[in-house]
Design a protein around this motif. Structure first.
Motif, PDB file in Angstrom:
ATOM      1  N   ILE A 114       0.860  -1.180   0.000  1.00  0.00           N
ATOM      2  CA  ILE A 114       0.000   0.000   0.000  1.00  0.00           C
ATOM      3  C   ILE A 114       0.899   1.232   0.000  1.00  0.00           C
ATOM      4  CG2 ILE A 114      -1.768   1.261   1.285  1.00  0.00           C
ATOM      5  CD1 ILE A 114      -2.457  -1.577   2.548  1.00  0.00           C
ATOM      6  N   TYR A 115       0.683   2.124  -0.939  1.00  0.00           N
ATOM      7  CA  TYR A 115       1.531   3.306  -1.104  1.00  0.00           C
ATOM      8  C   TYR A 115       0.797   4.578  -0.673  1.00  0.00           C
ATOM      9  CZ  TYR A 115       5.254   0.835  -3.556  1.00  0.00           C
ATOM     10  OH  TYR A 115       6.305  -0.011  -3.855  1.00  0.00           O
ATOM     11  N   THR A 116       1.574   5.626  -0.460  1.00  0.00           N
ATOM     12  CA  THR A 116       1.002   6.918  -0.072  1.00  0.00           C
ATOM     13  C   THR A 116       0.094   7.491  -1.157  1.00  0.00           C
ATOM     14  OG1 THR A 116       3.098   7.920  -0.793  1.00  0.00           O
ATOM     15  CG2 THR A 116       2.782   7.591   1.583  1.00  0.00           C
ATOM     16  N   THR A 117       0.323   7.103  -2.401  1.00  0.00           N
ATOM     17  CA  THR A 117      -0.597   7.383  -3.499  1.00  0.00           C
ATOM     18  C   THR A 117      -0.220   6.462  -4.654  1.00  0.00           C
ATOM     19  OG1 THR A 117      -1.730   9.142  -4.734  1.00  0.00           O
ATOM     20  CG2 THR A 117       0.684   9.220  -4.696  1.00  0.00           C
ATOM     21  N   ASP A 118      -0.898   6.603  -5.764  1.00  0.00           N
ATOM     22  CA  ASP A 118      -0.642   5.752  -6.930  1.00  0.00           C
ATOM     23  C   ASP A 118       0.767   6.030  -7.471  1.00  0.00           C
ATOM     24  OD1 ASP A 118      -0.585   4.447  -9.368  1.00  0.00           O
ATOM     25  OD2 ASP A 118      -2.600   5.075  -9.958  1.00  0.00           O
ATOM     26  N   PRO A 119       1.694   5.058  -7.373  1.00  0.00           N
ATOM     27  CA  PRO A 119       3.070   5.306  -7.838  1.00  0.00           C
ATOM     28  C   PRO A 119       3.187   5.501  -9.343  1.00  0.00           C
ATOM     29  CG  PRO A 119       2.792   3.020  -7.137  1.00  0.00           C
ATOM     30  CD  PRO A 119       1.527   3.737  -6.764  1.00  0.00           C
ATOM     31  N   ARG A 120       2.138   5.158 -10.078  1.00  0.00           N
ATOM     32  CA  ARG A 120       2.162   5.417 -11.526  1.00  0.00           C
ATOM     33  C   ARG A 120       2.017   6.908 -11.818  1.00  0.00           C
ATOM     34  NH1 ARG A 120      -2.591   1.295 -12.890  1.00  0.00           N
ATOM     35  NH2 ARG A 120      -3.335   2.427 -11.049  1.00  0.00           N
ATOM     36  N   ILE A 121       1.379   7.638 -10.907  1.00  0.00           N
ATOM     37  CA  ILE A 121       1.214   9.086 -11.049  1.00  0.00           C
ATOM     38  C   ILE A 121       2.336   9.828 -10.332  1.00  0.00           C
ATOM     39  CG2 ILE A 121      -0.238  11.040 -10.332  1.00  0.00           C
ATOM     40  CD1 ILE A 121      -2.661   9.455 -11.018  1.00  0.00           C
ATOM     41  N   VAL A 122       2.704   9.320  -9.163  1.00  0.00           N
ATOM     42  CA  VAL A 122       3.757   9.957  -8.362  1.00  0.00           C
ATOM     43  C   VAL A 122       4.878   8.941  -8.130  1.00  0.00           C
ATOM     44  CG1 VAL A 122       4.311  11.180  -6.222  1.00  0.00           C
ATOM     45  CG2 VAL A 122       2.005  11.365  -7.204  1.00  0.00           C
ATOM     46  N   PRO A 123       5.928   8.988  -8.936  1.00  0.00           N
ATOM     47  CA  PRO A 123       7.023   8.014  -8.792  1.00  0.00           C
ATOM     48  C   PRO A 123       7.670   8.027  -7.409  1.00  0.00           C
ATOM     49  CG  PRO A 123       7.207   9.192 -10.887  1.00  0.00           C
ATOM     50  CD  PRO A 123       6.148   9.886 -10.093  1.00  0.00           C
ATOM     51  N   ARG A 124       7.573   9.152  -6.685  1.00  0.00           N
ATOM     52  CA  ARG A 124       8.188   9.244  -5.362  1.00  0.00           C
ATOM     53  C   ARG A 124       7.223   8.856  -4.233  1.00  0.00           C
ATOM     54  NH1 ARG A 124      11.019  15.017  -5.133  1.00  0.00           N
ATOM     55  NH2 ARG A 124      11.639  14.249  -3.069  1.00  0.00           N
ATOM     56  N   ALA A 125       6.137   8.183  -4.582  1.00  0.00           N
ATOM     57  CA  ALA A 125       5.237   7.657  -3.549  1.00  0.00           C
ATOM     58  C   ALA A 125       5.973   6.614  -2.708  1.00  0.00           C
ATOM     59  CB  ALA A 125       4.000   7.031  -4.198  1.00  0.00           C
ATOM     60  N   ARG A 126       5.643   6.553  -1.408  1.00  0.00           N
ATOM     61  CA  ARG A 126       6.324   5.638  -0.489  1.00  0.00           C
ATOM     62  C   ARG A 126       5.416   4.479  -0.093  1.00  0.00           C
ATOM     63  NH1 ARG A 126       6.648   7.666   4.110  1.00  0.00           N
ATOM     64  NH2 ARG A 126       5.584   9.658   3.821  1.00  0.00           N
ATOM     65  N   LYS A 127       6.011   3.286   0.060  1.00  0.00           N
ATOM     66  CA  LYS A 127       5.249   2.135   0.539  1.00  0.00           C
ATOM     67  C   LYS A 127       5.108   2.213   2.057  1.00  0.00           C
ATOM     68  CE  LYS A 127       6.828  -2.183   0.558  1.00  0.00           C
ATOM     69  NZ  LYS A 127       7.207  -3.522   0.033  1.00  0.00           N
TER      70      LYS A 127
ATOM     71  N   VAL B 133     -13.000  17.723  -8.547  1.00  0.00           N
ATOM     72  CA  VAL B 133     -12.385  18.635  -9.514  1.00  0.00           C
ATOM     73  C   VAL B 133     -12.625  18.089 -10.917  1.00  0.00           C
ATOM     74  CG1 VAL B 133     -10.600  19.306  -7.863  1.00  0.00           C
ATOM     75  CG2 VAL B 133     -10.116  17.491  -9.512  1.00  0.00           C
ATOM     76  N   SER B 134     -12.347  18.905 -11.910  1.00  0.00           N
ATOM     77  CA  SER B 134     -12.432  18.451 -13.298  1.00  0.00           C
ATOM     78  C   SER B 134     -11.441  17.313 -13.528  1.00  0.00           C
ATOM     79  CB  SER B 134     -12.130  19.595 -14.253  1.00  0.00           C
ATOM     80  OG  SER B 134     -11.956  19.116 -15.572  1.00  0.00           O
ATOM     81  N   ALA B 135     -11.864  16.287 -14.260  1.00  0.00           N
ATOM     82  CA  ALA B 135     -11.014  15.125 -14.504  1.00  0.00           C
ATOM     83  C   ALA B 135      -9.713  15.495 -15.211  1.00  0.00           C
ATOM     84  CB  ALA B 135     -11.788  14.088 -15.327  1.00  0.00           C
ATOM     85  N   ASP B 136      -9.702  16.603 -15.941  1.00  0.00           N
ATOM     86  CA  ASP B 136      -8.498  17.032 -16.659  1.00  0.00           C
ATOM     87  C   ASP B 136      -7.332  17.336 -15.713  1.00  0.00           C
ATOM     88  OD1 ASP B 136      -9.874  16.830 -19.025  1.00  0.00           O
ATOM     89  OD2 ASP B 136     -10.398  18.962 -19.117  1.00  0.00           O
ATOM     90  N   TYR B 137      -7.630  17.637 -14.447  1.00  0.00           N
ATOM     91  CA  TYR B 137      -6.597  18.062 -13.503  1.00  0.00           C
ATOM     92  C   TYR B 137      -6.194  16.957 -12.518  1.00  0.00           C
ATOM     93  CZ  TYR B 137      -7.627  22.769 -15.158  1.00  0.00           C
ATOM     94  OH  TYR B 137      -7.798  23.883 -15.942  1.00  0.00           O
ATOM     95  N   THR B 138      -6.605  15.710 -12.772  1.00  0.00           N
ATOM     96  CA  THR B 138      -6.382  14.631 -11.804  1.00  0.00           C
ATOM     97  C   THR B 138      -4.920  14.486 -11.411  1.00  0.00           C
ATOM     98  OG1 THR B 138      -8.277  13.409 -12.697  1.00  0.00           O
ATOM     99  CG2 THR B 138      -6.707  12.172 -11.351  1.00  0.00           C
ATOM    100  N   GLU B 139      -4.056  14.247 -12.385  1.00  0.00           N
ATOM    101  CA  GLU B 139      -2.657  13.954 -12.071  1.00  0.00           C
ATOM    102  C   GLU B 139      -1.958  15.160 -11.453  1.00  0.00           C
ATOM    103  OE1 GLU B 139      -0.618  12.157 -15.337  1.00  0.00           O
ATOM    104  OE2 GLU B 139      -2.078  10.537 -15.532  1.00  0.00           O
ATOM    105  N   LEU B 140      -2.227  16.350 -11.974  1.00  0.00           N
ATOM    106  CA  LEU B 140      -1.620  17.561 -11.429  1.00  0.00           C
ATOM    107  C   LEU B 140      -2.014  17.743  -9.961  1.00  0.00           C
ATOM    108  CD1 LEU B 140      -0.018  20.193 -11.849  1.00  0.00           C
ATOM    109  CD2 LEU B 140      -2.167  21.253 -12.626  1.00  0.00           C
ATOM    110  N   ALA B 141      -3.282  17.516  -9.656  1.00  0.00           N
ATOM    111  CA  ALA B 141      -3.765  17.684  -8.282  1.00  0.00           C
ATOM    112  C   ALA B 141      -3.126  16.674  -7.334  1.00  0.00           C
ATOM    113  CB  ALA B 141      -5.289  17.556  -8.248  1.00  0.00           C
ATOM    114  N   VAL B 142      -3.060  15.408  -7.749  1.00  0.00           N
ATOM    115  CA  VAL B 142      -2.480  14.373  -6.886  1.00  0.00           C
ATOM    116  C   VAL B 142      -1.009  14.674  -6.590  1.00  0.00           C
ATOM    117  CG1 VAL B 142      -1.826  11.932  -6.750  1.00  0.00           C
ATOM    118  CG2 VAL B 142      -4.094  12.574  -7.586  1.00  0.00           C
ATOM    119  N   ARG B 143      -0.257  15.047  -7.616  1.00  0.00           N
ATOM    120  CA  ARG B 143       1.172  15.353  -7.405  1.00  0.00           C
ATOM    121  C   ARG B 143       1.348  16.563  -6.482  1.00  0.00           C
ATOM    122  NH1 ARG B 143       1.609  14.738 -13.386  1.00  0.00           N
ATOM    123  NH2 ARG B 143       2.217  12.588 -13.797  1.00  0.00           N
ATOM    124  N   ALA B 144       0.540  17.589  -6.702  1.00  0.00           N
ATOM    125  CA  ALA B 144       0.657  18.799  -5.885  1.00  0.00           C
ATOM    126  C   ALA B 144       0.368  18.503  -4.418  1.00  0.00           C
ATOM    127  CB  ALA B 144      -0.292  19.872  -6.410  1.00  0.00           C
TER     128      ALA B 144
END
Length: 407
Positions: free
Chosen positions: A179-192, A385-396
């Protein structure tokens, strides 16, 4: 000797080579002296195809026939896995949901487990046999019909069976190693995470984290089933879902989750009178449509706008229900938006820390992301939020809460 339930998801049984890999893993546990039961999902992509066929024939298909169709994927996998185990010398036998039996209610497509008698499974396990049980399936005894437990329902099957057979642990094997802090496919620096509390995992699962199905975590928490999430393809330590008192350090935010599975509905100019909300959501509940985030704006002219989110798969059904009830409800217009994403921050540390929501709103504002709906709980803040901003929002947000692993 321990009693273990091993659950393998769709990617873990995607083809015959992977099924052989599953069999090898099960054999290792058996040879270590453990009693083992196996729960399997359908092969990767199979359930999606079965669901699509139903939807292509009719958007408002009969839910009982839908269950008849989509339950077949797991039946295939149980037989193939049992054959693979037998081929390497492990005594195994396939079990369908109705054979256990896994007794459910009548809510086809998202049935709830009422009870499981684990006696027959325990008897086989004590004899040294490995039961290979179809996940996702149950039976409604009143109408003698096959039921399914909703997407991700094999997790629920595994936890329910683990509780029924009094297993020491329920191991959920998947395509990630924990289980990671978020989806590692979106945030490579997510931690297990080595450990996470039942409550945090329940919130993360309920707001979009795909690692475990929401109801499986709810049941694990209720029955105190120790759950471990680990990889089918790598021999690495996994992540444990445990009681909160087993976690030494409690971070303010443990994870960021997102869900693209939601749709937003707005009812414009609904009469602002007592009972109107009960009428709207009562009609949806009667059609087994779950409602999540709700916002109601008070108007000055005796009307109100009501906005809420539902599962995207229920959008056509919800629109149909609300259109038929338009005369009773008296709203002026129905607006539907399937292009939204729900993003949530979760952490048990929120109970004792102020400013968590402010950090979220500021981080999104700095990226120019507009918030459409907000909801909160004791350990969660969610926004739409708008689906267009998903990855930007998660990383931020992952960066804003200090969750990034060292570079």
């Amino acid at each position: 000797m321990a009693r273990i339930v091993m659950k393998f998801g769709g990617t873990s049984v995607a083809d015959l080579d992977r099924i052989r890999n599953v069999a090898a893993r099960v054999k290792r546990e058996v040879e270590a002296g453990h009693q083992v039961a196996v729960v399997v999902s359908a092969m990767s992509g199979v359930t999606n195809q079965l669901v699509k066929w139903c939807q292509d024939l009719s958007a408002l298909h009969d839910a009982r026939e839908y269950d008849t169709v989509v339950a077949t994927g797991e039946q295939v996998t149980t037989g193939l896995t049992a054959i693979a185990l037998q081929a390497i010398g492990v005594d195994a036998r396939s079990w369908q949901g109705w054979q256990v039996p896994i007794i459910t209610d009548q809510a086809h497509g998202k049935a709830r487990v009422d009870r499981i008698d684990g006696a027959a499974l325990i008897e086989r396990m004590e004899q040294g046999q490995v039961p290979v049980v179809a996940g996702f399936q149950g039976i409604d005894p009143k109408r003698n019909r096959i039921t399914t437990l909703g997407r991700g329902g094999s997790d629920l099957s595994a936890v329910a069976i683990a509780a029924a057979v009094k297993a020491d642990r329920c191991d959920i094997y998947t395509d990630v190693d924990g289980i990671y802090t978020t989806d590692p496919r979106i945030v490579p620096r997510a931690r297990k995470l080595e450990r996470i509390s039942y409550e945090e995992m329940l919130e993360l699962a309920s707001v979009g984290a795909k690692v475990l199905q929401t109801r499986s975590v709810e049941l694990a928490m209720k029955q105190r089933v120790r759950v471990q999430v680990l990889s089918s393809f790598e021999d690495k330590p996994g992540s444990l879902v445990v009681d909160e008192d087993e976690i030494v350090e409690q971070p303010v935010v443990s994870g960021i989750a997102y869900s693209r599975d939601d749709a937003k509905i707005t009812l414009r100019r609904v009469p602002d009178r007592p009972g109107v909300a009960a009428a709207v959501f009562g009609a949806l509940a009667k059609a087994n449509v779950n409602v999540d985030m709700i916002v109601q704006n008070i108007g000055a002219d005796g009307s109100t706008d009501m906005t809420f989110t539902i599962g995207k798969v229920d959008l056509a059904r919800a629109q149909d229900v609300l259109e038929k009830a338009r005369g009773e409800l008296g709203y002026e217009a129905l607006l539907a938006d399937p292009d939204v994403t729900k993003i949530s921050v979760v952490g048990i540390g929120m109970r004792s820390h102020a400013g968590v929501a402010t950090t979220m709103f500021k981080a999104l504002s700095e990226k120019g992301i507009n918030i459409q709906v907000i909801s909160t709980s004791e350990i969660k803040v969610s926004v739409l939020v708008s689906a267009d901003y998903t990855e930007l929002a998660v990383r931020a947000l992952h960066t804003a809460y200090g969750l990034d692993a060292p570079a």
